[in-house]
Design a protein around this motif. Structure first.
Motif, PDB file in Angstrom:
ATOM      1  N   PHE A  96     -48.779  37.324 -10.578  1.00  0.00           N
ATOM      2  CA  PHE A  96     -48.666  35.744 -10.741  1.00  0.00           C
ATOM      3  C   PHE A  96     -47.447  35.354 -10.995  1.00  0.00           C
ATOM      4  CE2 PHE A  96     -49.692  38.939 -14.199  1.00  0.00           C
ATOM      5  CZ  PHE A  96     -48.566  38.702 -15.126  1.00  0.00           C
ATOM      6  N   ASP A  97     -47.073  34.101 -10.475  1.00  0.00           N
ATOM      7  CA  ASP A  97     -45.951  33.376 -10.521  1.00  0.00           C
ATOM      8  C   ASP A  97     -45.220  33.000 -11.586  1.00  0.00           C
ATOM      9  OD1 ASP A  97     -43.759  32.639  -8.970  1.00  0.00           O
ATOM     10  OD2 ASP A  97     -44.628  30.668  -8.163  1.00  0.00           O
ATOM     11  N   TRP A  98     -45.042  34.074 -12.706  1.00  0.00           N
ATOM     12  CA  TRP A  98     -44.608  33.673 -13.769  1.00  0.00           C
ATOM     13  C   TRP A  98     -43.751  34.850 -14.351  1.00  0.00           C
ATOM     14  CZ3 TRP A  98     -49.597  32.383 -13.813  1.00  0.00           C
ATOM     15  CH2 TRP A  98     -50.337  33.232 -14.854  1.00  0.00           C
ATOM     16  N   VAL A 157     -57.203  32.061 -15.320  1.00  0.00           N
ATOM     17  CA  VAL A 157     -57.823  32.238 -14.179  1.00  0.00           C
ATOM     18  C   VAL A 157     -57.145  31.869 -13.072  1.00  0.00           C
ATOM     19  CG1 VAL A 157     -60.115  31.962 -13.014  1.00  0.00           C
ATOM     20  CG2 VAL A 157     -60.218  32.327 -15.242  1.00  0.00           C
ATOM     21  N   TRP A 158     -56.133  32.726 -12.306  1.00  0.00           N
ATOM     22  CA  TRP A 158     -55.166  32.156 -11.542  1.00  0.00           C
ATOM     23  C   TRP A 158     -55.145  32.916 -10.276  1.00  0.00           C
ATOM     24  CZ3 TRP A 158     -50.850  33.994  -8.705  1.00  0.00           C
ATOM     25  CH2 TRP A 158     -49.939  32.911  -8.357  1.00  0.00           C
ATOM     26  N   GLN A 159     -55.578  32.328  -9.278  1.00  0.00           N
ATOM     27  CA  GLN A 159     -55.640  33.342  -7.905  1.00  0.00           C
ATOM     28  C   GLN A 159     -56.254  34.649  -8.253  1.00  0.00           C
ATOM     29  OE1 GLN A 159     -51.936  32.992  -5.805  1.00  0.00           O
ATOM     30  NE2 GLN A 159     -51.887  30.930  -5.873  1.00  0.00           N
ATOM     31  N   ALA A 178     -60.073  26.928 -13.953  1.00  0.00           N
ATOM     32  CA  ALA A 178     -59.372  27.870 -12.862  1.00  0.00           C
ATOM     33  C   ALA A 178     -58.314  27.165 -11.999  1.00  0.00           C
ATOM     34  CB  ALA A 178     -60.331  27.964 -11.843  1.00  0.00           C
ATOM     35  N   ASN A 179     -57.260  28.139 -11.441  1.00  0.00           N
ATOM     36  CA  ASN A 179     -56.514  27.497 -10.587  1.00  0.00           C
ATOM     37  C   ASN A 179     -56.202  28.222  -9.383  1.00  0.00           C
ATOM     38  OD1 ASN A 179     -53.596  25.899 -10.061  1.00  0.00           O
ATOM     39  ND2 ASN A 179     -52.915  27.935  -9.640  1.00  0.00           N
ATOM     40  N   GLU A 180     -56.463  27.605  -8.072  1.00  0.00           N
ATOM     41  CA  GLU A 180     -56.549  28.166  -6.973  1.00  0.00           C
ATOM     42  C   GLU A 180     -57.297  29.191  -6.603  1.00  0.00           C
ATOM     43  OE1 GLU A 180     -52.349  28.524  -5.698  1.00  0.00           O
ATOM     44  OE2 GLU A 180     -51.996  26.275  -6.007  1.00  0.00           O
ATOM     45  N   THR A 181     -58.631  29.412  -7.043  1.00  0.00           N
ATOM     46  CA  THR A 181     -59.378  30.556  -6.817  1.00  0.00           C
ATOM     47  C   THR A 181     -59.943  30.251  -5.458  1.00  0.00           C
ATOM     48  OG1 THR A 181     -61.131  29.175  -7.998  1.00  0.00           O
ATOM     49  CG2 THR A 181     -59.985  30.924  -8.974  1.00  0.00           C
ATOM     50  N   VAL A 221     -56.003  18.663  -7.297  1.00  0.00           N
ATOM     51  CA  VAL A 221     -55.657  19.506  -5.905  1.00  0.00           C
ATOM     52  C   VAL A 221     -54.115  19.835  -5.979  1.00  0.00           C
ATOM     53  CG1 VAL A 221     -57.555  18.135  -4.581  1.00  0.00           C
ATOM     54  CG2 VAL A 221     -55.280  17.338  -4.857  1.00  0.00           C
ATOM     55  N   ASN A 222     -53.777  21.288  -5.399  1.00  0.00           N
ATOM     56  CA  ASN A 222     -52.796  21.531  -5.383  1.00  0.00           C
ATOM     57  C   ASN A 222     -52.432  21.523  -3.770  1.00  0.00           C
ATOM     58  OD1 ASN A 222     -53.180  22.378  -8.016  1.00  0.00           O
ATOM     59  ND2 ASN A 222     -52.997  24.460  -7.872  1.00  0.00           N
ATOM     60  N   LYS A 223     -51.244  20.767  -3.453  1.00  0.00           N
ATOM     61  CA  LYS A 223     -51.023  20.924  -1.994  1.00  0.00           C
ATOM     62  C   LYS A 223     -49.326  20.752  -1.821  1.00  0.00           C
ATOM     63  CE  LYS A 223     -53.528  21.929   1.503  1.00  0.00           C
ATOM     64  NZ  LYS A 223     -53.818  23.210   1.619  1.00  0.00           N
ATOM     65  N   TYR A 224     -48.802  21.722  -1.367  1.00  0.00           N
ATOM     66  CA  TYR A 224     -47.448  21.505  -1.094  1.00  0.00           C
ATOM     67  C   TYR A 224     -47.323  21.028   0.330  1.00  0.00           C
ATOM     68  CZ  TYR A 224     -47.013  24.004  -5.466  1.00  0.00           C
ATOM     69  OH  TYR A 224     -47.142  24.190  -6.878  1.00  0.00           O
ATOM     70  N   MET A 225     -47.244  19.735   0.533  1.00  0.00           N
ATOM     71  CA  MET A 225     -47.109  19.056   1.686  1.00  0.00           C
ATOM     72  C   MET A 225     -45.469  18.972   2.053  1.00  0.00           C
ATOM     73  SD  MET A 225     -50.097  18.601   3.103  1.00  0.00           S
ATOM     74  CE  MET A 225     -49.777  17.617   4.264  1.00  0.00           C
ATOM     75  N   PRO A 280     -46.221  16.686 -10.551  1.00  0.00           N
ATOM     76  CA  PRO A 280     -45.191  17.542  -9.788  1.00  0.00           C
ATOM     77  C   PRO A 280     -45.347  19.005 -10.359  1.00  0.00           C
ATOM     78  CG  PRO A 280     -44.113  15.734 -10.988  1.00  0.00           C
ATOM     79  CD  PRO A 280     -45.561  15.557 -11.373  1.00  0.00           C
ATOM     80  N   TRP A 281     -45.038  19.768  -9.361  1.00  0.00           N
ATOM     81  CA  TRP A 281     -44.668  21.287  -9.713  1.00  0.00           C
ATOM     82  C   TRP A 281     -42.949  21.396  -9.497  1.00  0.00           C
ATOM     83  CZ3 TRP A 281     -47.460  24.789 -12.511  1.00  0.00           C
ATOM     84  CH2 TRP A 281     -46.923  26.164 -12.467  1.00  0.00           C
ATOM     85  N   ILE A 282     -42.412  21.560 -10.564  1.00  0.00           N
ATOM     86  CA  ILE A 282     -42.749  21.728 -11.865  1.00  0.00           C
ATOM     87  C   ILE A 282     -41.559  21.061 -12.679  1.00  0.00           C
ATOM     88  CG2 ILE A 282     -41.592  24.007 -11.618  1.00  0.00           C
ATOM     89  CD1 ILE A 282     -43.623  25.240 -13.681  1.00  0.00           C
ATOM     90  N   THR A 288     -41.556  37.658  -8.504  1.00  0.00           N
ATOM     91  CA  THR A 288     -42.011  37.646  -7.310  1.00  0.00           C
ATOM     92  C   THR A 288     -41.036  36.825  -6.258  1.00  0.00           C
ATOM     93  OG1 THR A 288     -43.443  35.555  -7.458  1.00  0.00           O
ATOM     94  CG2 THR A 288     -44.542  37.954  -7.875  1.00  0.00           C
ATOM     95  N   ARG A 289     -40.165  36.054  -6.841  1.00  0.00           N
ATOM     96  CA  ARG A 289     -39.356  35.137  -6.080  1.00  0.00           C
ATOM     97  C   ARG A 289     -38.066  36.113  -5.698  1.00  0.00           C
ATOM     98  NH1 ARG A 289     -42.418  31.148  -4.219  1.00  0.00           N
ATOM     99  NH2 ARG A 289     -44.373  30.828  -5.484  1.00  0.00           N
ATOM    100  N   ASN A 290     -38.139  36.607  -4.688  1.00  0.00           N
ATOM    101  CA  ASN A 290     -37.123  37.560  -4.257  1.00  0.00           C
ATOM    102  C   ASN A 290     -36.186  37.155  -3.225  1.00  0.00           C
ATOM    103  OD1 ASN A 290     -38.378  39.472  -6.061  1.00  0.00           O
ATOM    104  ND2 ASN A 290     -39.875  39.951  -4.510  1.00  0.00           N
ATOM    105  N   ARG A 342     -37.715  28.061  -7.629  1.00  0.00           N
ATOM    106  CA  ARG A 342     -36.523  26.808  -7.895  1.00  0.00           C
ATOM    107  C   ARG A 342     -37.249  25.439  -7.735  1.00  0.00           C
ATOM    108  NH1 ARG A 342     -32.386  28.411 -10.491  1.00  0.00           N
ATOM    109  NH2 ARG A 342     -31.417  30.459  -9.721  1.00  0.00           N
ATOM    110  N   LYS A 343     -38.575  25.244  -7.931  1.00  0.00           N
ATOM    111  CA  LYS A 343     -39.395  24.102  -7.727  1.00  0.00           C
ATOM    112  C   LYS A 343     -39.182  22.830  -8.832  1.00  0.00           C
ATOM    113  CE  LYS A 343     -42.585  25.936  -4.208  1.00  0.00           C
ATOM    114  NZ  LYS A 343     -42.691  27.216  -4.495  1.00  0.00           N
ATOM    115  N   GLY A 344     -38.187  23.420  -9.855  1.00  0.00           N
ATOM    116  CA  GLY A 344     -38.109  22.531 -10.893  1.00  0.00           C
ATOM    117  C   GLY A 344     -37.341  21.344 -10.604  1.00  0.00           C
TER     118      GLY A 344
HETATM  119  C1  GCB Z   1     -49.205  27.218  -6.807  1.00  0.00           C
HETATM  120  C2  GCB Z   1     -49.526  27.949  -7.991  1.00  0.00           C
HETATM  121  C3  GCB Z   1     -48.207  27.808  -8.966  1.00  0.00           C
HETATM  122  C4  GCB Z   1     -47.016  28.537  -8.339  1.00  0.00           C
HETATM  123  C5  GCB Z   1     -46.676  27.509  -7.046  1.00  0.00           C
HETATM  124  C6  GCB Z   1     -45.434  27.704  -6.218  1.00  0.00           C
HETATM  125  O1  GCB Z   1     -49.814  26.817  -6.185  1.00  0.00           O
HETATM  126  O2  GCB Z   1     -50.590  27.186  -8.701  1.00  0.00           O
HETATM  127  O3  GCB Z   1     -48.360  28.937 -10.026  1.00  0.00           O
HETATM  128  O4  GCB Z   1     -45.882  28.749  -8.798  1.00  0.00           O
HETATM  129  O5  GCB Z   1     -47.796  27.279  -6.372  1.00  0.00           O
HETATM  130  O6  GCB Z   1     -44.416  27.621  -6.425  1.00  0.00           O
HETATM  131  O7  GCB Z   1     -45.755  28.441  -5.192  1.00  0.00           O
END
Ligand code: GCB
Length: 594
Positions: free
Chosen positions: A180-182, A373-375, A411-414, A471-475, A548-550, A558-560, A570-572
């Motif tokens: 998970f991404d935290w 309930v995350w991916q 749920a998130n992104e199942t 909806v989550n979409k990173y266009m 907005p995320w985040i 996981t951010r290596n 770094r999406k802050g």
């Molecule tokens: C997502 C996830 C979130 C991640 C984000 C990302 O779709 O819901 O938990 O942190 O993307 O930065 O990839």
């Protein structure tokens, strides 16, 4: 250790397993009570990477201080950890640690024979086991929800020995699961309290506006320990309500009361002092009243359509590299959301602590709450389904009186599969059955793009069970804009409100570069991507909110990519040092215009 000792230890471990006590699911809420002792502070600790503690009975520290087999493993004042607080941020060696950590402290009590006593844990990650005076009094799974242990029978007059084991190892059948991404912060991450109640006490209650009504309060009270009919007085003095309630012989009573409360809203987050009094017990809580519904593609608060100006954040204080756990932490996070112009927060990706929820309510921030309930969840395992249901039930139990909470998200992104559909549909139904005063939603990323028509659509069996769709979409980040943002058409769940629940890009604060090249990781690229997304949002006819995320850069193992990330996502909009990036100002303007 000789053979005899080993056999004895195994025997004792088996006996103790027989004593297994599940933490209680219907709970008191100590925040509404007066007879509460905060057990926060420095607790003795042992790090147990090979999980030997249960075999060697660390929990029986009291009875075997001299000659018992665990003399080598006594807690001492050598390692002390802050409670609440994740341990990862308290010692450099524990930064990435996942495993067993033991905690110990003394609890001194002047016991009142006519009382019940509970240990209340606001949250410990992920499995937590609790022993008092060598006896197991509870066990809980799930890192983000409270649990309590009834210790009435085990508690002694004077000094008591409290031992707690936490384990935050990831597991494919956990929620969340393996990845998970935290940050996987472990330990007793939230407040711990000793709560004293009378033997017959107010265990649970709900009071909210009845669905679709602005002038009828509806709810219930449940007394525990009642064996006959009881009287309870409900008062909301500001509304001139003083209502005598009579329970059944199991201590339960449901009620409806006419009232005309000023409704809670972001512009006027009005709360009323509500009290329930039984012959022996009293609880006091500040409660707000509002209606929330969906009308066509609109979200309607108190009868008025409202645009949800949101933001997400993790339960983390970036500068401290650790979990947020206090009122001061809540203020730090939420003041930045308010400054951005938000009226809405998504407490991603798990139930966050009550300091955050209650302060958000006071600040007029509506809340989307979700379970982790995350991916990557193992939907095929029935046990996992039960865990998810328990988590959903626990969060609804905790926050059912919070007017600010308007959405339960399941749920998130199942990834849709038959097993996933079955589980999510059950969760949606459960949420609706437990609470009809809120909307049911989820965040999805399985929209499909058709290059011929430049159109996004979605096909998901879960949709009929939801009130609204996230909806989550990173266009512009994980997916290029295939055409100019103004030409993209959205035909996604057109009969429902749609919240753009995640979008964004990584940028390193202070790094400048091209607006065209994502790999510049520049503030300029992030800002341009936000601009483009805002243009695209004009083409979403059912858009009712953006998140907005985040809000803050956050830690994630996981951010290596070490140059720009170094274990940070770094999406802050705000950096880990608290500096606002260019996109923050753009988003603030957008919210000002809404
Ligand atoms: C997502 C996830 C979130 C991640 C984000 C990302 O779709 O819901 O938990 O942190 O993307 O930065 O990839």
């Amino acid at each position: 250790m000789n053979m005899k000792q080993l056999i004895l230890i195994c025997f004792l471990a088996i006996i103790n397993f027989g004593n297994f006590v599940q933490a209680q699911s219907i709970m008191i809420n100590p925040l509404n009570r007066s007879n509460v002792e905060l057990l926060n502070g420095k607790w003795n600790a042992l790090i147990d990477p090979q999980s030997v503690g249960e075999i060697f009975r660390y929990f029986n520290n009291v009875q075997q201080t001299k000659d018992g087999p665990n003399i080598e493993y006594l807690f001492s004042d050598v390692l002390r950890l802050n409670v609440p607080g994740d341990y990862n941020s308290q010692m450099p060696e524990l930064k990435f640690y996942e495993g067993d950590v033991w905690y110990e402290r003394k609890v001194t009590v002047h016991k009142n024979e006519d009382s019940n006593y509970f240990l209340y844990f606001a949250g410990a990650n992920y499995i937590c086991k609790v022993w008092l005076n060598g006896q197991k009094v509870g066990e809980h799974e799930g890192g983000f929800l409270p649990f309590q242990c009834d210790i009435t029978k085990v508690l002694k007059e004077g000094e008591n020995e409290l031992v707690v084991l936490t384990n935050n190892e990831r597991n494919k059948d956990n929620i969340p699961a393996m990845r998970f991404d935290w940050w996987n912060y472990g330990g007793i991450t939230r407040d711990v309290m000793l709560v004293q109640t009378p033997s017959t006490y107010i265990q649970d209650y709900k009071v909210q506006l009845k669905k679709d009504s602005k002038n009828l309060l509806a709810g219930y009270v449940q007394l525990a320990g009642a064996t006959s009919v009881q009287q309870i007085e409900l008062s909301i003095s500001e509304l001139k309500i003083k209502k005598a309630l009579t329970t059944d012989d199991k201590g339960y009573v449901a009620f409806e009361i006419n009232a005309k409360p000023v409704l809670w809203s972001p512009t006027l987050p009005k709360l009323y002092a509500v009290s329930f009094k039984s012959s022996k017990d009293t609880v006091n809580e500040e409660i707000g009243f509002r209606t929330i519904e969906v009308q066509g593609t609109k979200v309607v608060l108190n009868g008025n359509s409202i645009f949800l100006k949101g933001v997400s954040f993790h339960e983390e204080i970036a500068q401290r590299l650790g979990r947020a756990y206090s009122d001061a932490d809540a203020a730090m996070i939420l003041s930045e959301a308010k400054a951005l112009g938000c009226n809405f927060i998504r407490t991603a990706h798990y139930p966050q602590n009550e300091h955050i929820v209650r302060m958000a309510e006071k600040l007029g921030l509506m809340i989307w709450e979700e379970i982790p309930v995350w991916q990557g969840i193992n939907f095929t395992n029935k046990v996992v389904m039960e865990k998810a249901k328990t988590m959903l039930t626990e969060i609804i139990n905790r926050d059912k009186n919070r007017a600010a909470v308007i959405i339960w998200s399941i749920a998130n992104e199942t990834v849709p599969t038959p097993a996933c559909d079955t589980m999510l549909i059950e969760l949606a139904k459960l949420a609706r059955q437990k609470d009809d005063a809120r909307l049911i939603g989820g965040a999805f990323d399985n929209m499909k793009f058709d290059v011929k028509t430049n159109t996004f659509t979605i096909d998901d069996n879960l949709l009929p069970f939801l009130d609204l769709l996230g909806v989550n979409k990173y266009m512009g980040w994980y997916m290029k804009f295939p055409v100019d943002p103004s030409e993209i058409i959205w035909k996604v769940a057109l009969d429902k409100p749609l919240i753009f629940s995640e979008f964004g890009a990584e940028a390193l604060y202070g790094q400048h570069g091209s607006t065209d090249v994502p790999s510049s990781w520049s503030e300029e690229y992030q800002e341009k991507l936000y601009k483009d997304n805002l243009i695209m949002f004009n083409n979403i006819p059912n858009l009712c909110g953006t998140v907005p995320w985040i809000l803050f850069d956050f830690r994630s193992a996981t951010r290596n990519q070490m140059k720009n990330q170094d274990n940070w996502n770094r999406k802050g909009l705000v950096s880990d040092k608290g500096m606002r990036k260019k996109a923050w100002y753009l988003m603030q303007k957008y919210y000002e215009s809404k």
